[in-house]
Design a protein around this motif. Structure first.
Motif, PDB file in Angstrom:
ATOM      1  N   SER A  70       0.916  -1.203  -0.115  1.00 62.63           N
ATOM      2  CA  SER A  70       0.145  -0.034   0.088  1.00 62.63           C
ATOM      3  C   SER A  70       0.964   1.159   0.057  1.00 62.63           C
ATOM      4  CB  SER A  70      -0.915  -0.191   1.264  1.00 62.63           C
ATOM      5  OG  SER A  70      -0.206   0.173   2.421  1.00 62.63           O
ATOM      6  N   ARG A  71       2.069   1.361   0.730  1.00 57.74           N
ATOM      7  CA  ARG A  71       2.794   2.536   0.654  1.00 57.74           C
ATOM      8  C   ARG A  71       3.338   2.785  -0.642  1.00 57.74           C
ATOM      9  NH1 ARG A  71       5.349   4.179   5.795  1.00 57.74           N
ATOM     10  NH2 ARG A  71       4.002   3.581   7.528  1.00 57.74           N
ATOM     11  N   LEU A  93      11.715  13.121   9.227  1.00 53.61           N
ATOM     12  CA  LEU A  93      11.333  12.131  10.013  1.00 53.61           C
ATOM     13  C   LEU A  93      10.226  11.435   9.514  1.00 53.61           C
ATOM     14  CD1 LEU A  93      11.356  10.763  12.847  1.00 53.61           C
ATOM     15  CD2 LEU A  93       9.700  12.697  13.629  1.00 53.61           C
ATOM     16  N   ASP A  94      10.011  10.058   9.539  1.00 51.29           N
ATOM     17  CA  ASP A  94       8.803   9.270   9.182  1.00 51.29           C
ATOM     18  C   ASP A  94       8.368   8.653  10.219  1.00 51.29           C
ATOM     19  OD1 ASP A  94       6.869   7.607   7.859  1.00 51.29           O
ATOM     20  OD2 ASP A  94       8.444   6.253   6.720  1.00 51.29           O
ATOM     21  N   VAL A  95       7.373   9.146  10.786  1.00 50.29           N
ATOM     22  CA  VAL A  95       6.526   8.514  12.001  1.00 50.29           C
ATOM     23  C   VAL A  95       5.605   7.375  11.704  1.00 50.29           C
ATOM     24  CG1 VAL A  95       5.042   9.057  13.858  1.00 50.29           C
ATOM     25  CG2 VAL A  95       6.602  10.950  13.129  1.00 50.29           C
ATOM     26  N   GLY A 100       9.786   0.938   5.918  1.00 51.03           N
ATOM     27  CA  GLY A 100      10.858   1.760   5.408  1.00 51.03           C
ATOM     28  C   GLY A 100      10.880   2.400   4.144  1.00 51.03           C
ATOM     29  N   THR A 101      10.142   1.801   3.263  1.00 54.34           N
ATOM     30  CA  THR A 101      10.235   2.312   2.100  1.00 54.34           C
ATOM     31  C   THR A 101      10.028   3.858   1.848  1.00 54.34           C
ATOM     32  OG1 THR A 101       7.872   1.846   1.810  1.00 54.34           O
ATOM     33  CG2 THR A 101       9.549   0.148   0.788  1.00 54.34           C
ATOM     34  N   VAL A 102       8.928   4.553   2.472  1.00 58.03           N
ATOM     35  CA  VAL A 102       8.915   5.984   2.244  1.00 58.03           C
ATOM     36  C   VAL A 102      10.300   6.609   2.850  1.00 58.03           C
ATOM     37  CG1 VAL A 102       7.404   8.002   3.145  1.00 58.03           C
ATOM     38  CG2 VAL A 102       6.302   5.859   2.511  1.00 58.03           C
ATOM     39  N   THR A 103      10.655   6.147   4.145  1.00 59.98           N
ATOM     40  CA  THR A 103      11.691   6.563   4.827  1.00 59.98           C
ATOM     41  C   THR A 103      12.795   6.719   3.801  1.00 59.98           C
ATOM     42  OG1 THR A 103      11.007   5.190   6.667  1.00 59.98           O
ATOM     43  CG2 THR A 103      13.213   6.442   6.896  1.00 59.98           C
ATOM     44  N   VAL A 159       6.557  13.110   7.807  1.00 62.95           N
ATOM     45  CA  VAL A 159       5.682  12.414   7.124  1.00 62.95           C
ATOM     46  C   VAL A 159       5.159  11.261   8.085  1.00 62.95           C
ATOM     47  CG1 VAL A 159       5.513  10.682   5.361  1.00 62.95           C
ATOM     48  CG2 VAL A 159       6.558  12.866   4.831  1.00 62.95           C
ATOM     49  N   SER A 160       3.902  11.200   7.862  1.00 69.47           N
ATOM     50  CA  SER A 160       3.229   9.724   8.590  1.00 69.47           C
ATOM     51  C   SER A 160       2.251   9.216   7.768  1.00 69.47           C
ATOM     52  CB  SER A 160       2.547  10.294   9.902  1.00 69.47           C
ATOM     53  OG  SER A 160       2.157   9.187  10.623  1.00 69.47           O
ATOM     54  N   MET A 161       2.447   8.057   7.303  1.00 68.08           N
ATOM     55  CA  MET A 161       1.732   7.401   6.321  1.00 68.08           C
ATOM     56  C   MET A 161       0.753   6.257   6.763  1.00 68.08           C
ATOM     57  SD  MET A 161       2.379   8.863   3.185  1.00 68.08           S
ATOM     58  CE  MET A 161       2.407   7.556   2.122  1.00 68.08           C
ATOM     59  N   ALA A 162      -0.515   6.397   6.764  1.00 63.75           N
ATOM     60  CA  ALA A 162      -1.286   5.303   7.311  1.00 63.75           C
ATOM     61  C   ALA A 162      -1.007   4.696   8.523  1.00 63.75           C
ATOM     62  CB  ALA A 162      -1.426   4.142   6.198  1.00 63.75           C
ATOM     63  N   VAL A 163      -0.775   5.466   9.519  1.00 66.10           N
ATOM     64  CA  VAL A 163      -0.484   5.015  10.873  1.00 66.10           C
ATOM     65  C   VAL A 163      -1.184   5.654  12.094  1.00 66.10           C
ATOM     66  CG1 VAL A 163       1.365   5.061  12.633  1.00 66.10           C
ATOM     67  CG2 VAL A 163       1.931   4.483  10.494  1.00 66.10           C
ATOM     68  N   LEU A 164      -1.567   6.890  11.855  1.00 69.25           N
ATOM     69  CA  LEU A 164      -2.357   7.583  13.059  1.00 69.25           C
ATOM     70  C   LEU A 164      -3.607   6.957  13.392  1.00 69.25           C
ATOM     71  CD1 LEU A 164      -1.734  11.335  12.267  1.00 69.25           C
ATOM     72  CD2 LEU A 164      -0.874  10.201  14.149  1.00 69.25           C
ATOM     73  N   GLN A 165      -4.259   6.149  12.483  1.00 66.49           N
ATOM     74  CA  GLN A 165      -5.557   5.536  12.814  1.00 66.49           C
ATOM     75  C   GLN A 165      -5.263   4.550  13.884  1.00 66.49           C
ATOM     76  OE1 GLN A 165      -3.801   5.392  10.137  1.00 66.49           O
ATOM     77  NE2 GLN A 165      -3.844   3.145   9.404  1.00 66.49           N
ATOM     78  N   LEU A 166      -4.179   4.024  14.127  1.00 64.53           N
ATOM     79  CA  LEU A 166      -3.757   2.925  15.065  1.00 64.53           C
ATOM     80  C   LEU A 166      -3.242   3.409  16.340  1.00 64.53           C
ATOM     81  CD1 LEU A 166      -2.434   0.162  12.370  1.00 64.53           C
ATOM     82  CD2 LEU A 166      -4.492   0.643  13.423  1.00 64.53           C
TER      83      LEU A 166
END
Length: 245
Positions: A70-71, A93-95, A100-103, A159-166
């Motif tokens: 998905s990333r 920073l990738d939160v 790690g692909t986006v990082t 950046v924060s990708m598809a994580v905050l919902q968890l």
């Protein structure tokens, strides 16, 4: 500089200098800087059934591959680096960095003198990220998104990708991103969205995933000193970008 400091990979040596409370004996035996260790049992965790399913052996395997796919797909459609205006040699920073692909893509955008740090709480994800993406300009840290270990005003872009919902307290995580971001720095968030149906979802028992309202993230960012907040829904995903100050 201590021998312990010298023994760390180059990216983690740089990361250590950015920490608010650097450990005397850094634990990087697994290739990432582990700042939780035994303390991880005291970190507020998501306990809903969705998170429990992902934490199971089969769920972890499925999540590992689904997250990586998905990333790649989402960043192909909308590359966060295009929005961030990362300065040459900047620190990004990738939160919730996952595999790690986006990082790694952010490190390429920062150039040969830059640094991209991925923060995640999952040891399985960090192991994959280290194996596939770690390098001289890419490092990973095991830490809590709700309590980032970095000093104030040390990061050029977040950046924060598809994580905050968890994350159990996404508002706390967003406040932490604001704290570590330098004035003028930019941020990109991506989360799944239910749009106007978010209110109905919230009437359900805890399912292990936060359902964001249409303007929820934007409002939190403005409360934390962000300007030029832009929200865009693409299918079932919401992209939010903002500039600090």
């Amino acid at each position: 500089m201590t021998d312990v400091h010298v023994s760390l990979p180059p990216a983690l040596r740089k990361a250590l200098d950015l920490l608010a409370d650097p450990p005397a004996n850094p634990d990087a035996g697994n290739g990432y800087l582990d700042l939780l260790g035994a303390e991880s049992e005291h970190v507020a965790k998501n306990t809903g059934p969705i998170q429990a399913a992902w934490a199971s052996p089969i769920g972890s395997l499925l999540y590992d591959h689904a997250q990586a796919f998905s990333r790649r797909l989402l960043t192909a459609l909308q590359n966060p680096a295009d929005w961030l205006d990362i300065p040459p040699g900047g620190t990004v920073l990738d939160v919730g960095s996952g595999p790690g692909t986006v990082t790694a893509s952010l490190a390429r955008a920062a150039g040969k003198d830059g640094l991209a740090l991925g923060v995640d709480i999952s040891e399985a994800m960090l192991a994959r990220a280290v194996r596939n993406e770690a390098g001289p300009h890419v490092g990973f840290i095991r830490a809590d998104a709700q309590r980032l270990p970095l000093r104030d005003d040390t990061i050029d872009a977040v950046v924060s990708m598809a994580v905050l919902q968890l994350v159990p307290d996404p508002a706390a995580a967003l406040a932490e991103m604001a704290r570590v971001l330098r004035p003028g720095g930019r941020l990109v968030i991506m989360v799944p969205t239910a749009g106007r149906a978010a209110r109905a979802w919230r009437l359900l028992p805890n399912i292990g995933a936060h359902i964001f309202g249409e303007d929820e993230i934007g409002d939190i960012l403005e409360d934390n000193g962000f300007a030029s907040v832009r929200v865009k829904d693409i299918g079932t995903f919401q992209w939010v970008r903002a500039k600090k100050g």
